[in-house]
Design a protein around this motif. Sequence first.
Motif, short mmCIF file in Angstrom:
data_model
loop_
_atom_site.label_atom_id
_atom_site.label_comp_id
_atom_site.label_asym_id
_atom_site.label_seq_id
_atom_site.Cartn_x
_atom_site.Cartn_y
_atom_site.Cartn_z
N THR A 33 22.74 5.20 -1.72
CA THR A 33 21.40 5.53 -1.04
C THR A 33 21.58 7.11 0.02
OG1 THR A 33 20.96 3.22 -0.86
CG2 THR A 33 19.74 4.40 0.58
N GLN A 74 26.27 -0.14 3.06
CA GLN A 74 26.40 0.85 1.97
C GLN A 74 27.29 0.28 0.69
OE1 GLN A 74 25.05 4.23 2.00
NE2 GLN A 74 25.69 3.88 -0.18
N LEU A 78 24.95 -2.33 -1.18
CA LEU A 78 24.16 -1.48 -2.16
C LEU A 78 24.73 -0.86 -3.28
CD1 LEU A 78 21.80 0.06 0.71
CD2 LEU A 78 21.22 -1.92 -0.77
N GLY A 79 25.97 -0.27 -2.88
CA GLY A 79 26.63 0.51 -4.09
C GLY A 79 27.14 -0.51 -5.11
N VAL A 82 25.79 -3.19 -5.86
CA VAL A 82 24.47 -3.60 -6.67
C VAL A 82 24.10 -2.67 -7.50
CG1 VAL A 82 21.99 -3.94 -6.29
CG2 VAL A 82 23.77 -5.38 -4.70
N LYS A 83 24.23 -1.28 -7.27
CA LYS A 83 23.62 -0.41 -8.04
C LYS A 83 24.83 -0.01 -9.23
CE LYS A 83 20.61 2.36 -5.15
NZ LYS A 83 20.49 3.73 -4.73
N ASP A 141 24.08 -2.72 -11.97
CA ASP A 141 23.14 -2.56 -12.66
C ASP A 141 23.00 -1.38 -13.51
OD1 ASP A 141 20.39 -3.41 -13.24
OD2 ASP A 141 19.55 -2.16 -11.60
N ASP A 142 24.39 -0.93 -13.56
CA ASP A 142 24.35 0.49 -14.37
C ASP A 142 23.80 1.80 -13.95
OD1 ASP A 142 26.46 -0.65 -16.06
OD2 ASP A 142 25.00 -1.20 -17.62
N GLN A 143 23.80 1.85 -12.54
CA GLN A 143 23.19 3.02 -12.23
C GLN A 143 24.17 3.97 -11.40
OE1 GLN A 143 20.01 2.01 -9.11
NE2 GLN A 143 19.25 0.52 -10.50
N GLY A 144 25.46 3.43 -11.49
CA GLY A 144 26.56 4.14 -10.78
C GLY A 144 26.90 5.58 -11.70
N SER A 153 33.53 5.39 -12.20
CA SER A 153 33.45 4.11 -11.29
C SER A 153 34.48 3.70 -10.45
CB SER A 153 32.48 2.99 -12.00
OG SER A 153 33.19 2.46 -13.01
N TRP A 166 29.29 10.20 -6.72
CA TRP A 166 28.06 9.56 -7.39
C TRP A 166 27.19 10.54 -8.16
CZ3 TRP A 166 26.79 4.50 -7.18
CH2 TRP A 166 25.37 4.28 -7.39
#
Length: 121
Positions: free
Chosen positions: A2, A48, A51-52, A54-55, A58-61, A65, A116
């Motif tokens: 974020t 942070q 949230l990291g 969680v993302k 959800d395969d948004q990273g 990784s 990121w």
Amino acid sequence: MTNALANGIIVVSLLAALHSLVTAMRDRAMDRWHLGALGVIEVLLVVQAVLGFVKLADDQGPSDSATFIGYLVGILLIPAAGAGWGMLERSRWGPGVIVVACLAVAVMIVRMNQIWDGVPA
């Protein structure tokens, strides 16, 4: 990551570093304001990290990784280590330790943003 939260962490850690630098230059020991600033930084870093993760779940990273997770977990240790070391050092070098810890947090947040976004080292 974020970006707004990352920018907030950078600003708070740089302000805490500046305050600690002034305290060290005035030849003063660490006080509760320093601990409060490190506590705020730690809370922001925990948010942070949550949230990291969680993302990432959800395969948004990022594609790398493992490195990002290493930074995400490792950065949580810096404010606590700085607070502990700063409390043990009752001279002007206690706030000096906090300066280094806060600058390290800011640099690691910048690097985490680069990871990121996929920027190579």
